[in-house]
Design an enzyme around this catalytic site. Sequence first.
Site, PDB file in Angstrom:
ATOM      1  N   GLY A  28       0.800  -1.208   0.000  1.00 19.41           N
ATOM      2  CA  GLY A  28       0.000   0.000   0.000  1.00 19.41           C
ATOM      3  C   GLY A  28       0.838   1.265   0.000  1.00 19.41           C
ATOM      4  O   GLY A  28       2.024   1.258  -0.297  1.00 19.41           O
ATOM      5  N   LEU A  30       0.426   3.676  -2.144  1.00 22.81           N
ATOM      6  CA  LEU A  30       0.822   3.618  -3.548  1.00 22.81           C
ATOM      7  C   LEU A  30       1.431   4.921  -4.046  1.00 22.81           C
ATOM      8  O   LEU A  30       1.010   6.008  -3.659  1.00 22.81           O
ATOM      9  CB  LEU A  30      -0.383   3.257  -4.418  1.00 22.81           C
ATOM     10  CG  LEU A  30      -1.087   1.936  -4.107  1.00 22.81           C
ATOM     11  CD1 LEU A  30      -2.189   1.678  -5.128  1.00 22.81           C
ATOM     12  CD2 LEU A  30      -0.134   0.772  -4.029  1.00 22.81           C
ATOM     13  N   GLU A  32       3.806   6.440  -7.804  1.00 22.19           N
ATOM     14  CA  GLU A  32       3.864   6.299  -9.253  1.00 22.19           C
ATOM     15  C   GLU A  32       4.547   4.997  -9.685  1.00 22.19           C
ATOM     16  O   GLU A  32       4.244   4.458 -10.751  1.00 22.19           O
ATOM     17  CB  GLU A  32       4.562   7.512  -9.888  1.00 22.19           C
ATOM     18  CG  GLU A  32       4.436   7.580 -11.391  1.00 22.19           C
ATOM     19  CD  GLU A  32       3.000   7.595 -11.899  1.00 22.19           C
ATOM     20  OE1 GLU A  32       2.743   6.984 -12.965  1.00 22.19           O
ATOM     21  OE2 GLU A  32       2.122   8.201 -11.262  1.00 22.19           O
ATOM     22  N   GLY A  33       5.444   4.474  -8.888  1.00 22.47           N
ATOM     23  CA  GLY A  33       6.048   3.173  -9.212  1.00 22.47           C
ATOM     24  C   GLY A  33       5.002   2.072  -9.233  1.00 22.47           C
ATOM     25  O   GLY A  33       4.964   1.248 -10.157  1.00 22.47           O
ATOM     26  N   HIS A  34       4.136   2.050  -8.212  1.00 21.19           N
ATOM     27  CA  HIS A  34       3.049   1.065  -8.187  1.00 21.19           C
ATOM     28  C   HIS A  34       2.103   1.273  -9.369  1.00 21.19           C
ATOM     29  O   HIS A  34       1.659   0.313 -10.004  1.00 21.19           O
ATOM     30  CB  HIS A  34       2.242   1.189  -6.882  1.00 21.19           C
ATOM     31  CG  HIS A  34       3.011   0.892  -5.647  1.00 21.19           C
ATOM     32  ND1 HIS A  34       3.285   1.857  -4.709  1.00 21.19           N
ATOM     33  CD2 HIS A  34       3.547  -0.258  -5.180  1.00 21.19           C
ATOM     34  CE1 HIS A  34       3.962   1.315  -3.713  1.00 21.19           C
ATOM     35  NE2 HIS A  34       4.141   0.026  -3.971  1.00 21.19           N
ATOM     36  N   GLN A  58       7.080  -9.748   7.942  1.00 21.14           N
ATOM     37  CA  GLN A  58       8.354  -9.334   7.352  1.00 21.14           C
ATOM     38  C   GLN A  58       9.010  -8.170   8.098  1.00 21.14           C
ATOM     39  O   GLN A  58      10.045  -7.680   7.686  1.00 21.14           O
ATOM     40  CB  GLN A  58       8.176  -9.003   5.877  1.00 21.14           C
ATOM     41  CG  GLN A  58       7.424  -7.735   5.574  1.00 21.14           C
ATOM     42  CD  GLN A  58       7.114  -7.598   4.096  1.00 21.14           C
ATOM     43  OE1 GLN A  58       6.399  -8.409   3.525  1.00 21.14           O
ATOM     44  NE2 GLN A  58       7.657  -6.569   3.475  1.00 21.14           N
ATOM     45  N   GLN A 150      14.740  -8.992  -3.523  1.00 15.82           N
ATOM     46  CA  GLN A 150      13.399  -9.544  -3.325  1.00 15.82           C
ATOM     47  C   GLN A 150      12.846 -10.096  -4.638  1.00 15.82           C
ATOM     48  O   GLN A 150      12.251 -11.176  -4.670  1.00 15.82           O
ATOM     49  CB  GLN A 150      12.486  -8.467  -2.763  1.00 15.82           C
ATOM     50  CG  GLN A 150      11.070  -8.911  -2.505  1.00 15.82           C
ATOM     51  CD  GLN A 150      10.308  -7.828  -1.771  1.00 15.82           C
ATOM     52  OE1 GLN A 150      10.605  -7.525  -0.633  1.00 15.82           O
ATOM     53  NE2 GLN A 150       9.327  -7.245  -2.440  1.00 15.82           N
ATOM     54  N   ARG A 184       8.109   4.316   1.851  1.00 12.55           N
ATOM     55  CA  ARG A 184       8.804   4.863   3.025  1.00 12.55           C
ATOM     56  C   ARG A 184       9.418   6.243   2.739  1.00 12.55           C
ATOM     57  O   ARG A 184       9.914   6.880   3.667  1.00 12.55           O
ATOM     58  CB  ARG A 184       9.856   3.894   3.516  1.00 12.55           C
ATOM     59  CG  ARG A 184       9.260   2.702   4.248  1.00 12.55           C
ATOM     60  CD  ARG A 184      10.368   1.852   4.866  1.00 12.55           C
ATOM     61  NE  ARG A 184       9.836   0.826   5.720  1.00 12.55           N
ATOM     62  CZ  ARG A 184       9.810  -0.464   5.419  1.00 12.55           C
ATOM     63  NH1 ARG A 184      10.273  -0.879   4.258  1.00 12.55           N
ATOM     64  NH2 ARG A 184       9.327  -1.339   6.268  1.00 12.55           N
TER      65      ARG A 184
END
Length: 189
Positions: A28, A30, A32-34, A58, A150, A184
């Site tokens: 969540g 969100l 612009e990358g998402h 995590q 990841q 973040r």
Amino acid sequence: MHEPRLMQRRALAARRAGQRIVFVPTMGYLHEGHVSLLRRGRALGELLVLSIFVNPMQFGVNEDLSRYPRDLEGDLHKAATSGCDLAFVPEPVALYPAEFQTQVEFTQVAQGLCGAQRPGHFVGVATVVLKLCNLVQPDFMLLGEKDYQQLQMVRRMVRDLNLPIEVVGCPLVRDSNGVALSSRNAYLS
């Protein structure tokens, strides 16, 4: 949609109808990358599913789980305007009931880099990604290249566990100052 069983039923119905399912897993907040993942995903299949789940498994003891940035209303608006068909937003107890005890671990790909700095982090990521894939039943899963270790870990899990999913790595998106976009980044002044 909040209920895992309903998500899985919807996904299985889509598969029976011959639809290709595209999945963008997120925590969540969100950005612009998402949105770029959703836009790319829209072209790959008939059912575009976004998950929003801040995964407690995590986060380490002194990490930012309780203050991780959240904006569900804004996230749902961005998802809808980016072509998303379905947002899956489960509660932690729905994915990790009291008796939950199964985890996914790696012997090599999670070592070093982020894995060395955040013990247990990748166990939590892999476990929730596998659970989400079992519920969403995707043909394609889109992940950003920002979290490169990841991405490689998820690719390895898909290959090792014979999951019928194509993992699509997508270029990271940067802010105008050159910093890679991240939820973040809300912590930065």
